[in-house]
Design a protein around this motif. Structure first.
Motif, PDB file in Angstrom:
ATOM      1  N   LEU A  16      -5.649  -2.220 -13.698  1.00  0.00           N
ATOM      2  CA  LEU A  16      -7.059  -2.559 -13.453  1.00  0.00           C
ATOM      3  C   LEU A  16      -8.010  -1.380 -13.685  1.00  0.00           C
ATOM      4  N   PHE A  17      -7.710  -0.223 -13.063  1.00  0.00           N
ATOM      5  CA  PHE A  17      -8.678   0.872 -13.143  1.00  0.00           C
ATOM      6  C   PHE A  17      -8.678   1.529 -14.524  1.00  0.00           C
ATOM      7  N   ALA A  18      -7.559   1.399 -15.234  1.00  0.00           N
ATOM      8  CA  ALA A  18      -7.527   1.906 -16.610  1.00  0.00           C
ATOM      9  C   ALA A  18      -8.392   1.008 -17.495  1.00  0.00           C
ATOM     10  N   GLY A  40     -16.975   2.601  -8.852  1.00  0.00           N
ATOM     11  CA  GLY A  40     -15.834   1.721  -9.125  1.00  0.00           C
ATOM     12  C   GLY A  40     -14.601   2.246  -8.429  1.00  0.00           C
ATOM     13  N   ILE A  41     -13.773   2.991  -9.142  1.00  0.00           N
ATOM     14  CA  ILE A  41     -12.539   3.503  -8.538  1.00  0.00           C
ATOM     15  C   ILE A  41     -12.893   4.367  -7.319  1.00  0.00           C
ATOM     16  N   GLY A  42     -12.074   4.269  -6.287  1.00  0.00           N
ATOM     17  CA  GLY A  42     -12.335   5.017  -5.059  1.00  0.00           C
ATOM     18  C   GLY A  42     -11.882   6.454  -5.187  1.00  0.00           C
ATOM     19  N   ASP A  43     -12.613   7.239  -5.968  1.00  0.00           N
ATOM     20  CA  ASP A  43     -12.227   8.642  -6.120  1.00  0.00           C
ATOM     21  C   ASP A  43     -13.281   9.526  -5.467  1.00  0.00           C
ATOM     22  N   ALA A 108       0.311   8.163  -1.729  1.00  0.00           N
ATOM     23  CA  ALA A 108       0.641   6.869  -1.127  1.00  0.00           C
ATOM     24  C   ALA A 108       0.837   5.817  -2.220  1.00  0.00           C
ATOM     25  N   LYS A 109       0.157   6.020  -3.356  1.00  0.00           N
ATOM     26  CA  LYS A 109       0.333   5.072  -4.465  1.00  0.00           C
ATOM     27  C   LYS A 109       1.800   5.052  -4.899  1.00  0.00           C
ATOM     28  N   CYS A 110       2.374   6.258  -5.100  1.00  0.00           N
ATOM     29  CA  CYS A 110       3.779   6.336  -5.541  1.00  0.00           C
ATOM     30  C   CYS A 110       4.696   5.759  -4.473  1.00  0.00           C
ATOM     31  N   VAL A 131      -5.745  -7.866  -3.558  1.00  0.00           N
ATOM     32  CA  VAL A 131      -4.802  -6.805  -3.192  1.00  0.00           C
ATOM     33  C   VAL A 131      -4.930  -5.590  -4.114  1.00  0.00           C
ATOM     34  N   TYR A 132      -4.620  -4.424  -3.542  1.00  0.00           N
ATOM     35  CA  TYR A 132      -4.454  -3.197  -4.329  1.00  0.00           C
ATOM     36  C   TYR A 132      -3.328  -3.505  -5.335  1.00  0.00           C
ATOM     37  N   PRO A 133      -3.593  -3.442  -6.639  1.00  0.00           N
ATOM     38  CA  PRO A 133      -2.657  -4.013  -7.618  1.00  0.00           C
ATOM     39  C   PRO A 133      -1.252  -3.409  -7.624  1.00  0.00           C
ATOM     40  N   ASN A 185      -8.848  -2.359   4.779  1.00  0.00           N
ATOM     41  CA  ASN A 185      -8.333  -2.945   3.550  1.00  0.00           C
ATOM     42  C   ASN A 185      -8.976  -2.389   2.288  1.00  0.00           C
ATOM     43  N   ASN A 186      -8.132  -2.189   1.314  1.00  0.00           N
ATOM     44  CA  ASN A 186      -8.561  -1.989  -0.063  1.00  0.00           C
ATOM     45  C   ASN A 186      -8.156  -3.276  -0.787  1.00  0.00           C
ATOM     46  N   PRO A 187      -9.055  -4.077  -1.313  1.00  0.00           N
ATOM     47  CA  PRO A 187     -10.436  -3.764  -1.661  1.00  0.00           C
ATOM     48  C   PRO A 187     -11.512  -4.217  -0.680  1.00  0.00           C
ATOM     49  N   ALA A 216      -3.987   4.081   4.393  1.00  0.00           N
ATOM     50  CA  ALA A 216      -4.566   5.227   3.685  1.00  0.00           C
ATOM     51  C   ALA A 216      -6.022   5.486   4.077  1.00  0.00           C
ATOM     52  N   TYR A 217      -6.695   4.456   4.606  1.00  0.00           N
ATOM     53  CA  TYR A 217      -8.127   4.600   4.913  1.00  0.00           C
ATOM     54  C   TYR A 217      -8.388   4.681   6.410  1.00  0.00           C
ATOM     55  N   GLU A 218      -7.355   4.959   7.218  1.00  0.00           N
ATOM     56  CA  GLU A 218      -7.527   4.930   8.686  1.00  0.00           C
ATOM     57  C   GLU A 218      -8.572   5.931   9.176  1.00  0.00           C
ATOM     58  N   SER A 247      -5.676  11.802   0.586  1.00  0.00           N
ATOM     59  CA  SER A 247      -6.651  11.633  -0.496  1.00  0.00           C
ATOM     60  C   SER A 247      -8.041  11.286   0.022  1.00  0.00           C
ATOM     61  N   LYS A 248      -8.107  10.244   0.829  1.00  0.00           N
ATOM     62  CA  LYS A 248      -9.415   9.767   1.266  1.00  0.00           C
ATOM     63  C   LYS A 248      -9.799  10.392   2.600  1.00  0.00           C
ATOM     64  N   THR A 249      -8.810  10.957   3.301  1.00  0.00           N
ATOM     65  CA  THR A 249      -9.064  11.605   4.591  1.00  0.00           C
ATOM     66  C   THR A 249      -9.692  12.980   4.367  1.00  0.00           C
ATOM     67  N   PRO A 345     -14.488   2.783   3.409  1.00  0.00           N
ATOM     68  CA  PRO A 345     -15.399   3.280   2.376  1.00  0.00           C
ATOM     69  C   PRO A 345     -15.691   2.252   1.276  1.00  0.00           C
ATOM     70  N   TYR A 346     -15.241   1.021   1.444  1.00  0.00           N
ATOM     71  CA  TYR A 346     -15.493  -0.007   0.440  1.00  0.00           C
ATOM     72  C   TYR A 346     -16.350  -1.126   1.017  1.00  0.00           C
ATOM     73  N   ILE A 347     -17.231  -1.656   0.162  1.00  0.00           N
ATOM     74  CA  ILE A 347     -18.074  -2.785   0.546  1.00  0.00           C
ATOM     75  C   ILE A 347     -17.716  -3.923  -0.392  1.00  0.00           C
ATOM     76  N   VAL A 384     -17.464  -8.524  -5.771  1.00  0.00           N
ATOM     77  CA  VAL A 384     -17.234  -7.198  -6.377  1.00  0.00           C
ATOM     78  C   VAL A 384     -17.037  -6.191  -5.252  1.00  0.00           C
ATOM     79  N   ARG A 385     -16.292  -5.112  -5.579  1.00  0.00           N
ATOM     80  CA  ARG A 385     -16.117  -4.026  -4.612  1.00  0.00           C
ATOM     81  C   ARG A 385     -17.014  -2.874  -5.021  1.00  0.00           C
ATOM     82  N   ILE A 386     -17.787  -2.355  -4.066  1.00  0.00           N
ATOM     83  CA  ILE A 386     -18.585  -1.153  -4.329  1.00  0.00           C
ATOM     84  C   ILE A 386     -18.014  -0.026  -3.481  1.00  0.00           C
TER      85      ILE A 386
END
Ligand code: MLT
Length: 407
Positions: A16-18, A40-43, A108-110, A131-133, A185-187, A216-218, A247-249, A345-347, A384-386
């Protein structure tokens, strides 16, 4: 000729993000005069906390001295980090997690992607939609699904997250063996209450299933009633694995450090029906396939738990939550309903329109990138996710542009 793993042919052509990055880069190349703002991507965008940088420098210097140089570290992570995690992330919240139940990794992705390897090929899966793909795609690659028909893979129990259930799915009517959950939740940015998580733990215990709990977003949770860990729920140590990330903490998307908790009390059965330690299996996999996170990175992660690190990481998450509040208020002013953004961090915006069309509209008229909900599953359509990960200046500019584009 050697044959490929044909399960890969069941996947969508690209991640998706690619896919989004490709579209955005093509737009940017065609319109160099129109700068794009990426929500877009949560970076993360903000610099690392000072405490982490200082620890990173000090540890790097240690690597340059014979007396303090380190080669391979323990695959599971250095004791200083595992002990700090056990104390601050678990004991401080009344959860029983021992340092040797924590496996430090590079993401956490791996870990979410790899965990399925230690379970049976015919494990029955329950996966949220949207769902997070990664949860879904890795099981498709492993051959645990049938073909994709109308956007859904045969053999998966989808847990619909919709406006009707507040985007928090209830337990399914039938049995499942492996259940992926992610809160905040992501997304969608939705959070699960203690009672909702307790229902999942009870379901897993009844069905002798395992919950794969991605938290991951706690660090974005501000409501004191919302659990940060699945282990805050009594009985979870027998049925849950938890994934966490720096990452997000603490802004580690570019440094790479995360961890997975596998309690020693967690068992799954072998073909003879004998209980086997999941911790032992994951340890076997981890030590065979992974050589540990770099020492300076683990020192930087350890600094998150110092007094200064705690203060600085809290300021960082507060900053992104400030962005999230602005986004949430702006989309509500435009007449949309949304969830997330208060403990995440997602809307997640209910646009009521085709999500890729809405994505294209924001890109072409406002030069703002969001993530189309359909990319996360069938139930994501119409949303959509912002992401709140950007500078305040860029968020403010993006919101002005979106308002002008939709006027
Ligand atoms: C996302 O945007 O969903 C995340 O950045 C993806 C990730 O953490 O891998």
């Amino acid at each position: 000729m050697i044959r490929i793993n044909e399960n890969y042919q069941k996947l969508k052509a690209s991640y998706l993000f690619a896919d989004i990055a490709r579209r955005v880069n093509a737009y940017a190349a065609a319109h160099p005069d129109r700068p794009v703002i990426r929500l877009g991507i949560g970076d993360v965008t903000e610099p690392l906390p000072r405490a982490c940088i200082e620890a990173l420098h000090a540890a790097t210097d240690e690597m340059g001295q014979r007396a303090t140089f380190r080669g391979y570290g323990p695959e599971q992570g250095y004791a200083f980090l595992r002990e700090a995690i056990a104390q601050h992330d678990y004991a401080a919240r009344g959860c029983e997690v021992a340092p040797d139940e924590i496996f430090v990794s590079d993401g956490a992705k791996c870990d979410c992607a790899n965990i399925q390897e230690i379970f049976a090929q015919d494990a029955r899966l329950a996966i949220p939609d949207p769902v997070y793909p990664v949860y879904l795609d890795t099981n498709v690659m492993a051959g645990r699904t049938g073909a994709n028909v109308d956007g859904r893979y045969a053999g998966i129990t989808y847990l619909d997250s919709t406006p009707a259930n507040g985007y928090v799915p209830a337990v399914p009517p039938g049995p499942a063996d492996l259940i992926y959950l992610c809160f905040p939740n992501n997304p969608t940015g939705a959070v699960a209450t203690r009672a909702q998580l307790a229902a999942w733990v009870a379901y897993a215990r009844e069905n002798r299933a395992i919950l794969l709990y991605d938290s991951a977003y706690e660090a974005y949770i501000r409501d004191p009633q919302i659990p940060h860990s699945i282990y805050e729920i009594p009985g979870a140590r027998e049925v849950a694995i938890e994934f966490r990330s720096f990452s997000k903490t603490a802004g580690f998307t570019g440094l790479r450090c995360a961890y997975t908790v596998v309690p020693k009390t967690l068992q799954a059965s072998d073909a003879a029906g004998q209980g086997q330690s999941v911790h032992a299996l994951w340890n076997r996999r981890h030590t065979t396939k992974f050589n540990g996170v770099a020492y300076p990175i683990q020192r930087a992660a350890g600094a998150v738990y110092t007094a200064a690190g705690q203060e600085q990481t809290r300021a960082l998450t507060d900053f992104y939550l400030g962005n999230a509040k602005l986004i949430r208020e702006a989309v509500q002013r435009l007449g949309f309903t949304c969830v997330g953004g208060d403990n995440a961090p997602y809307i997640w915006v209910n646009t009521g329109r085709d999500s890729w069309e809405f994505f294209d509209l924001l890109l072409s008229r406002a030069q703002v990138v969001c993530t189309p909900g359909a990319g996360f599953g069938r139930c994501g359509e119409g949303h959509v996710r912002i992401s709140a990960f950007n500078s305040r200046e860029n968020v403010a500019a993006a919101l002005e542009r979106i308002a002008a584009a939709l006027r």
